[in-house]
Design a protein around this motif. Structure first.
Motif, short mmCIF file in Angstrom:
data_model
loop_
_atom_site.label_atom_id
_atom_site.label_comp_id
_atom_site.label_asym_id
_atom_site.label_seq_id
_atom_site.Cartn_x
_atom_site.Cartn_y
_atom_site.Cartn_z
N ALA A 98 -50.08 -15.77 14.54
CA ALA A 98 -49.17 -16.95 14.80
C ALA A 98 -47.88 -16.63 14.03
O ALA A 98 -47.86 -16.28 12.87
CB ALA A 98 -50.08 -18.07 14.20
N LYS B 184 -44.42 -18.58 12.91
CA LYS B 184 -43.54 -19.99 12.91
C LYS B 184 -42.18 -19.46 12.59
O LYS B 184 -41.79 -19.04 11.62
CB LYS B 184 -44.10 -20.91 11.76
CG LYS B 184 -43.54 -22.17 12.06
CD LYS B 184 -44.12 -23.18 11.24
CE LYS B 184 -43.44 -24.69 11.32
NZ LYS B 184 -44.43 -25.74 10.66
N THR C 3 -44.02 -22.63 16.95
CA THR C 3 -45.02 -21.61 16.59
C THR C 3 -45.44 -20.83 17.89
O THR C 3 -45.56 -21.58 19.05
CB THR C 3 -46.28 -22.06 16.09
OG1 THR C 3 -45.93 -22.99 14.81
CG2 THR C 3 -47.45 -21.26 15.63
#
Length: 173
Positions: free
Chosen positions: A75, A77, A83
């Motif tokens: 992930a 961001k 994200t």
């Protein structure tokens, strides 16, 4: 000779400089079916190894050994608040991508060589219903679901043939 600020040479140099700076500040996205993205300096990232398919995982747990990761979810961001989650197979290629946040990511960059297939599907959907809204482009080799509104976008894309054993499109989120 006058030193005019809007001379063609200076305008060309300014355009080239602006293009170079823009290229440096654009985020680098993953390309579906290819290598994971290079994380920009203004983004944060976390990675999680996912377990092997359910049956193999249960057998490994019973034997007391840790299961090997079948894929990794990374992930990222971005400073925009969006994200992007990359689903990376054991071969190092991205087989699924999911996104959510206040800004729509660059789907052309995210989908890579699959973007034209997605764009054609969206065009057909919009022509059929004559309105905008969430879209679902589903083909045998590409699935993309995308929707949202200003300030809240979401979606996922995956390659059905590249999904690891035991994983479905519903797991790309």
């Amino acid at each position: 000779m006058s030193n005019r600020p809007n001379s063609p040479l200076r305008a060309g140099a300014r355009t080239a400089l602006a293009s170079a700076l823009a290229a440096l500040t654009l985020p680098a996205w993953a390309a579906l079916g290819g290598a994971p993205m290079t994380v920009p300096v203004d983004a944060t990232t976390t990675a999680t190894a996912a377990p092997v398919a359910h049956a193999a995982s249960t057998a490994a747990s019973a034997s007391g050994t840790a299961p090997n990761a079948q894929y990794t979810v990374r992930a990222t961001k971005f400073s925009s608040g969006t994200t992007v989650r990359e689903y990376i197979g054991a071969d190092g290629n991205v087989f699924g991508i999911a996104w959510n946040g206040p800004s729509m990511p660059d789907l052309q960059a995210l989908l890579g060589s699959y973007f034209s297939q997605y764009a054609s599907g969206v065009k057909a959907i919009h022509a059929a219903r004559r309105s905008r809204g969430p879209v679902a482009v589903e083909a045998s080799d590409l699935v993309v679901h995308s929707g949202g509104h200003m300030g809240s976008f979401f979606g996922q894309a995956w390659l059905p043939s590249a999904l690891p054993a035991g994983l479905t499109g519903a797991d790309i989120k």
